[in-house]
Write a protein that holds these residues in place. Structure first.
Motif, short mmCIF file in Angstrom:
data_model
loop_
_atom_site.label_atom_id
_atom_site.label_comp_id
_atom_site.label_asym_id
_atom_site.label_seq_id
_atom_site.Cartn_x
_atom_site.Cartn_y
_atom_site.Cartn_z
N CYS A 17 1.15 10.96 10.24
CA CYS A 17 2.17 10.42 9.34
C CYS A 17 3.53 11.09 9.58
N THR A 18 4.62 10.34 9.46
CA THR A 18 5.95 10.94 9.47
C THR A 18 6.56 10.72 8.08
N PHE A 19 7.70 11.36 7.81
CA PHE A 19 8.33 11.18 6.49
C PHE A 19 8.75 9.74 6.26
N ASP A 20 9.05 9.02 7.36
CA ASP A 20 9.42 7.60 7.22
C ASP A 20 8.27 6.77 6.66
N ASP A 21 7.03 7.20 6.93
CA ASP A 21 5.87 6.43 6.46
C ASP A 21 5.59 6.62 4.97
N LEU A 22 6.23 7.61 4.36
CA LEU A 22 5.89 7.95 2.96
C LEU A 22 6.64 7.07 1.96
N ASP A 23 5.94 6.74 0.86
CA ASP A 23 6.60 6.03 -0.25
C ASP A 23 7.03 6.99 -1.34
N ALA A 24 6.42 8.16 -1.39
CA ALA A 24 6.80 9.14 -2.42
C ALA A 24 6.22 10.50 -2.07
N ILE A 25 6.78 11.52 -2.72
CA ILE A 25 6.27 12.89 -2.58
C ILE A 25 5.88 13.36 -3.98
N ALA A 26 4.61 13.75 -4.11
CA ALA A 26 4.09 14.12 -5.44
C ALA A 26 3.78 15.61 -5.47
N VAL A 27 3.91 16.19 -6.66
CA VAL A 27 3.58 17.61 -6.81
C VAL A 27 3.00 17.88 -8.19
N GLY B 140 14.99 11.52 1.04
CA GLY B 140 15.42 10.38 0.22
C GLY B 140 14.26 9.61 -0.40
N LYS B 141 13.09 10.25 -0.50
CA LYS B 141 11.91 9.57 -1.10
C LYS B 141 11.79 9.96 -2.57
N PRO B 142 11.18 9.06 -3.39
CA PRO B 142 11.01 9.39 -4.81
C PRO B 142 10.10 10.62 -4.99
N LEU B 143 10.40 11.40 -6.03
CA LEU B 143 9.59 12.57 -6.38
C LEU B 143 8.74 12.20 -7.59
N MET C 100 0.86 -1.20 0.00
CA MET C 100 0.00 0.00 0.00
C MET C 100 0.89 1.25 0.00
N ALA C 101 0.84 2.00 -1.08
CA ALA C 101 1.68 3.20 -1.15
C ALA C 101 1.03 4.35 -0.37
N THR C 102 1.84 5.02 0.43
CA THR C 102 1.37 6.22 1.13
C THR C 102 2.10 7.41 0.51
N ILE C 103 1.32 8.35 -0.03
CA ILE C 103 1.93 9.44 -0.79
C ILE C 103 1.50 10.81 -0.24
N LEU C 104 2.49 11.69 -0.10
CA LEU C 104 2.21 13.09 0.22
C LEU C 104 2.06 13.84 -1.10
N GLY C 105 0.91 14.49 -1.30
CA GLY C 105 0.70 15.28 -2.52
C GLY C 105 0.76 16.77 -2.18
N ILE C 106 1.29 17.54 -3.12
CA ILE C 106 1.38 19.00 -2.93
C ILE C 106 0.80 19.68 -4.17
N GLU C 107 -0.03 20.71 -3.92
CA GLU C 107 -0.71 21.42 -5.02
C GLU C 107 -0.57 22.93 -4.81
N SER C 108 -0.06 23.62 -5.84
CA SER C 108 0.04 25.09 -5.73
C SER C 108 0.00 25.71 -7.13
N THR C 109 -0.82 25.13 -8.04
CA THR C 109 -0.76 25.58 -9.42
C THR C 109 -1.37 26.97 -9.63
N CYS C 110 -2.37 27.30 -8.79
CA CYS C 110 -3.08 28.56 -9.02
C CYS C 110 -3.23 29.33 -7.70
N ASP C 111 -4.41 29.28 -7.10
CA ASP C 111 -4.62 30.09 -5.89
C ASP C 111 -5.00 29.27 -4.66
N GLU C 112 -4.84 27.96 -4.70
CA GLU C 112 -5.08 27.16 -3.50
C GLU C 112 -3.78 26.47 -3.14
N THR C 113 -3.40 26.56 -1.85
CA THR C 113 -2.23 25.79 -1.41
C THR C 113 -2.78 24.52 -0.79
#
Ligand code: KG4
Ligand code: ZN
Length: 346
Positions: A69-79, A104-107, A1-14
């Protein structure tokens, strides 16, 4: 089960979100900038990027903490790295690259528009039959896609002028309503007569899969303020009639909304025939429109809308799609760069 942190800042919502296995949303934090842009009746790019700088780290911290969640729990960081406003995109992309490098997580770089389509999968993961026609309708986009799989999404056609959400926001401004106008026009339209005024439906060529909404917007302007006479110049001192109120306002909203919906439904039908689609997937801010959802209730193909909270910009849709990309090995390098609207369209 992949746990992923997603980040969004394309327009006016962070936004920042933690999504497990592509569909289970553990947290979804959005810092809205609506109050900052409201008085300008649209997004001011410089103000947007400054606000992203202030909120990006608190929003990420909050998303991590809500998900426990901690960074150790993440499988990747998405943006979401494209398309969008360059100053806005750079904040999310820089934050994601820094966190990926230091942990050290995949982007994983995600296309924001494809992520809007993927938002139908969040929470419920419906069994969607592919190929599908995808339609993204928002303040910045009005585009049709041929969705063969979540990693094979091809553009069929886009708007040649205004996006449909932009037309809603501009019509709302003409009518003296506040920003963003889409949800307000949608609510007022429910009280009006959609047949009251026959606004134009711009279908372009017979087989065209492109859209045009600027003529419709101008028709509403002329209906409300009158058609300018030949050689008439309107300067700042010219009298602008007060915006309509009551039933007249409701009827304009309903008639404008009917023109948008008719156009969208006809284009969906054309696109579905064109690619022999088995289903329709709709995403983006305007997919929250109640009139459109109602109009497509009995459409000849199954139609999938996102849960209401994932229609407008959010990071859960980016983290969800990233899970599919991670599984397919589509990992980005730390040289991932932000890609703006104009670079993207070129
Ligand atoms: O997806 P989104 O948050 O941002 C972009 O990527 O543009 O979409 C925002 C747009 C705005 O134009 C807003 O007026 C419109 O979505 N919108 C709606 C509704 N809710 C939001 N338009 C029509 N009906 C709605 N219910
Ligand atoms: Zn969007």
């Amino acid at each position: 089960m992949a746990t992923i942190l997603g980040i969004e800042s394309t327009c006016d919502e962070t936004g920042a979100a933690i999504v497990v296995n592509g569909t289970i949303v553990r947290s979804n934090v959005v810092a809205s900038q609506i109050s900052l842009h409201e008085k300008y009746r649209g997004v001011v790019p410089e103000i947007a990027s400054r606000a992203h700088i202030e909120s990006i780290l608190p929003v990420i911290r909050e998303a991590m903490s809500q998900a426990g969640c901690t960074f150790d729990d993440l499988d990747a960081i998405a943006v979401a790295y494209r398309p969008g406003l360059i100053g806005s995109l750079l904040i999310g992309v820089t934050a994601a690259k820094t966190l990926a490098w230091s942990s050290g997580k995949p982007l994983i770089g995600v296309d924001h528009v494809h992520a809007h389509l993927y938002s139908v999968m969040l929470n419920e993961a419906p069994p969607i039959e592919l190929p599908a026609v995808g339609l993204v309708i928002s303040g910045g986009h009005t585009s049709l896609y041929h969705v063969n799989s979540w990693t094979d999404v091809a553009l069929l056609g886009s708007t040649i002028d205004d996006a449909v959400g932009e037309a809603y926001d501009k019509v709302a401004a003409i009518l003296g309503l506040s920003y963003p106008g889409g949800p307000i026009v949608d609510a007022l339209a429910a009280k009006g007569d959609a047949q009251a005024i026959r606004f134009p439906r711009s279908l372009l060529g017979r087989d065209s899969l492109e859209f045009s909404f600027s003529g419709l917007k101008t028709s509403v302007l002329y209906h409300v303020r009158g058609v300018p006479k030949r050689n008439e110049s309107r300067d700042a001192t010219s009298a602008i009639p007060p915006p309509p109120t009551g039933q007249e306002l409701f009827d304009i909203c309903a008639s404008f909304q009917a023109a948008c919906i008719d156009t969208i439904v006809k284009k969906l039908r054309r696109a579905a025939e064109h690619v022999d689609a088995k289903s329709i997937i709709i995403g983006g801010g305007v997919s929250a429109n109640r009139g459109l959802r109602e109009a497509l209730r009995d459409f000849e193909l199954p139609v999938y809308f996102p849960p209401m909270q994932y229609c407008t910009d959010n990071a859960a849709m980016c983290a969800g799609l990233a899970s599919v990309l991670l599984e397919a090995g589509l990992i980005s390098g730390l040289d991932l760069d932000a890609v703006t609207y104009s670079q993207f369209r070129a």
